[in-house]
Design a protein around this motif. Structure first.
Motif, short mmCIF file in Angstrom:
data_model
loop_
_atom_site.label_atom_id
_atom_site.label_comp_id
_atom_site.label_asym_id
_atom_site.label_seq_id
_atom_site.Cartn_x
_atom_site.Cartn_y
_atom_site.Cartn_z
N LYS A 81 0.83 -1.20 0.00
CA LYS A 81 0.00 0.00 0.00
C LYS A 81 0.86 1.25 0.00
CE LYS A 81 -4.02 -0.08 1.87
NZ LYS A 81 -5.23 -0.06 2.76
N ARG A 82 1.97 1.22 0.74
CA ARG A 82 2.88 2.37 0.73
C ARG A 82 3.50 2.57 -0.65
NH1 ARG A 82 6.87 1.74 5.73
NH2 ARG A 82 7.63 3.74 4.90
N ASN A 83 3.83 1.48 -1.32
CA ASN A 83 4.36 1.59 -2.68
C ASN A 83 3.33 2.22 -3.62
OD1 ASN A 83 6.86 0.45 -2.03
ND2 ASN A 83 6.19 -1.63 -2.52
N ALA A 84 2.08 1.83 -3.46
CA ALA A 84 1.03 2.38 -4.32
C ALA A 84 0.85 3.89 -4.06
CB ALA A 84 -0.29 1.64 -4.09
N SER A 124 -4.80 -11.14 -2.74
CA SER A 124 -5.52 -10.27 -3.67
C SER A 124 -5.11 -8.82 -3.44
CB SER A 124 -7.03 -10.41 -3.46
OG SER A 124 -7.73 -9.39 -4.13
N LEU A 125 -5.15 -8.03 -4.51
CA LEU A 125 -4.83 -6.60 -4.40
C LEU A 125 -6.06 -5.75 -4.10
CD1 LEU A 125 -2.35 -6.10 -7.39
CD2 LEU A 125 -1.89 -6.95 -5.07
N ASP A 126 -7.19 -6.38 -3.88
CA ASP A 126 -8.42 -5.62 -3.65
C ASP A 126 -8.31 -4.69 -2.43
OD1 ASP A 126 -9.58 -6.80 -5.82
OD2 ASP A 126 -10.79 -8.23 -4.68
N TYR A 127 -7.48 -5.06 -1.47
CA TYR A 127 -7.35 -4.22 -0.26
C TYR A 127 -6.74 -2.86 -0.60
CZ TYR A 127 -2.27 -4.64 0.04
OH TYR A 127 -0.92 -4.54 -0.21
N LEU A 132 -4.78 2.17 -5.88
CA LEU A 132 -4.47 1.89 -7.28
C LEU A 132 -5.39 2.69 -8.21
CD1 LEU A 132 -3.80 -1.94 -7.07
CD2 LEU A 132 -2.13 -0.15 -7.55
N LYS A 133 -6.65 2.81 -7.85
CA LYS A 133 -7.57 3.59 -8.69
C LYS A 133 -7.13 5.05 -8.76
CE LYS A 133 -12.47 4.64 -9.42
NZ LYS A 133 -12.26 6.11 -9.61
N GLU A 179 -5.81 -3.56 -14.00
CA GLU A 179 -7.28 -3.51 -14.00
C GLU A 179 -7.80 -2.66 -12.85
OE1 GLU A 179 -8.66 -7.53 -14.14
OE2 GLU A 179 -8.49 -7.63 -16.34
N LEU A 180 -7.19 -2.78 -11.67
CA LEU A 180 -7.62 -1.97 -10.55
C LEU A 180 -7.28 -0.49 -10.76
CD1 LEU A 180 -6.71 -4.36 -7.60
CD2 LEU A 180 -9.01 -3.64 -8.29
#
Length: 402
Positions: A81-84, A124-127, A132-133, A179-180
């Motif tokens: 999450k920090r990378n994102a 999953s990357l959903d978290y 990401l969006k 995709e996210l």
């Protein structure tokens, strides 16, 4: 960068330059000309942001499995999450000097989400969907192109089913990121064919069989790249034309392991593999370090690139005329050690864009090859290291250049 003990990011501090009083001595560049006016990009890391204090901005925080066992899987997910969050900062930085020196083309680090494709510890990357969006929304609104390049262990031509299965998981992870983000078809995922495993033609057939079994969302983004050791464009182009897979043409790799024709003759066919799928072609540029003699030495990338390829000025190789009469250009990824600084230097050299002097840094010195055997052989210490520690999937990459 491995980080075994990182605090949770409760609140981000404002990053500052290490020393605002530093004045960098930026020498002039030789003026050169080109008719090409496409996008230059860099891979994964911004050297200015990476050096920020007190908190660097970068997207490849990772950890070891031992750390996951000790601290739990949430530790790795927190790093992701920090990378994102920092990827968003990279996109902002690339654009912040709009119409001056903005960079609208970048490769996303494959280490964004540590172990996300792992057989046991994958997740999953959903978290991180919101983070990401935010990246994708900003990139799309600004016209930035984001791509990715999974590591050399991603080999769909391997004779080992577990390697192929791991490769598919890695590709699914990259597809999920795009995709996210909401990134369109230009967000391609680039891989190499990999090792020859004793028989190049058998490996190519095995790749074709494995490719046919891939989910469509992977096929829509998968791109092959010629390499400098095993598979040049002559090897890949027939396969790609048969399966409708685009090819990234790498100039450096083609220089080390050349195909039968020069780039300006090959690139019209290569670009057609992209245009058939409605994707803008991209190419890779890097230069060998000065003084490189052996094949292994010539593989090492220099800090900067001294010039653009002449093929970029050739119609249907570096540019083409669309049906509406407009001129379209290929995208060029600069794979140099100085990252965005190598892009800025080419901007200055060819007057592709004005630059902000405060963002420029001196070129890092290219290390020489002192102490290395002239035949390219590793030192005894390196040979012992390879015998002991090289994992099987990396040993299989050893190939002979003709």
């Amino acid at each position: 960068m491995s980080e075994d003990a990182l605090p949770s990011p409760k609140r981000r501090r404002q990053a500052k330059r290490p020393d605002e009083s530093v004045v960098y001595d930026i020498p002039p560049v030789e003026s050169k000309t080109t008719t090409w006016r496409g996008r230059l990009g860099f891979a994964c890391l911004n050297t200015v942001l990476r050096a920020m204090k007190p908190e660097p901005v970068f997207c490849s925080r990772t950890c070891r499995i031992d750390t996951i066992l000790k601290n739990g899987l949430d530790f790795a997910k927190n790093l992701g999450k920090r990378n994102a969050l920092d990827l968003l900062e990279l996109v902002k930085w690339n654009e912040k000097n709009k119409h001056i020196c903005s960079i609208r083309f970048m490769r996303v680090s494959s280490e964004m989400f540590p172990f996300a494709s792992h057989k046991v510890y994958g997740y999953s990357l959903d978290y991180a969907a919101a983070e990401l969006k935010a990246v994708g929304d900003l990139a799309n609104s600004l016209g930035h192109r984001l791509t990715s390049h999974p590591g050399q262990f991603t080999q769909l031509g391997s004779p080992k089913e577990d390697v192929v299965a791991a490769s598919v998981r890695e590709l699914k992870y990259h597809v999920s990121m795009f995709e996210l983000m909401g990134i369109g078809r230009d967000g391609v995922i680039i891989i190499h064919m990999g090792g020859m495993y004793g028989d190049k033609q058998v490996t190519l057939e095995r790749f074709k069989s494995n490719y046919q079994r891939l989910p469509q969302d992977i096929k829509d983004r998968l791109v092959l790249e010629n390499d400098e050791m095993c598979y040049n464009v002559d090897d890949l182009l027939p396969v790609c034309e048969e399966l409708m897979i685009p090819i990234v043409f790498d100039y450096h790799h083609d220089w080390i392991y050349p195909s039968s024709e020069p780039p300006e003759r090959l690139l019209p066919r290569i670009n057609a593999t992209w245009q058939t799928k409605g994707i803008r072609p991209k190419q890779h540029l890097s230069s060998p370090r000065p003084g490189a003699l052996t094949v292994m030495q010539r593989r090492a990338h220099a800090a900067r690139c001294p010039e653009l390829p002449a093929a970029l000025d050739v119609e249907d190789a570096g540019w083409w005329r669309a049906a509406d009469g407009s001129v379209q250009y290929v995208d060029l990824m600069v794979e140099a050690k100085d990252k965005e600084q190598a892009v800025f230097e080419l901007h200055r050299m060819y007057a592709l864009a004005d630059v902000v002097l405060e963002n420029l840094r001196p070129a890092r010195p290219d290390p020489g090859f002192a102490g290395e055997a002239r035949d390219g052989a590793a030192s005894p210490r390196k040979r012992r290291s390879r015998r002991k520690g090289a994992p099987a999937h990396r040993r299989n990459l050893s190939c002979n250049v003709r």
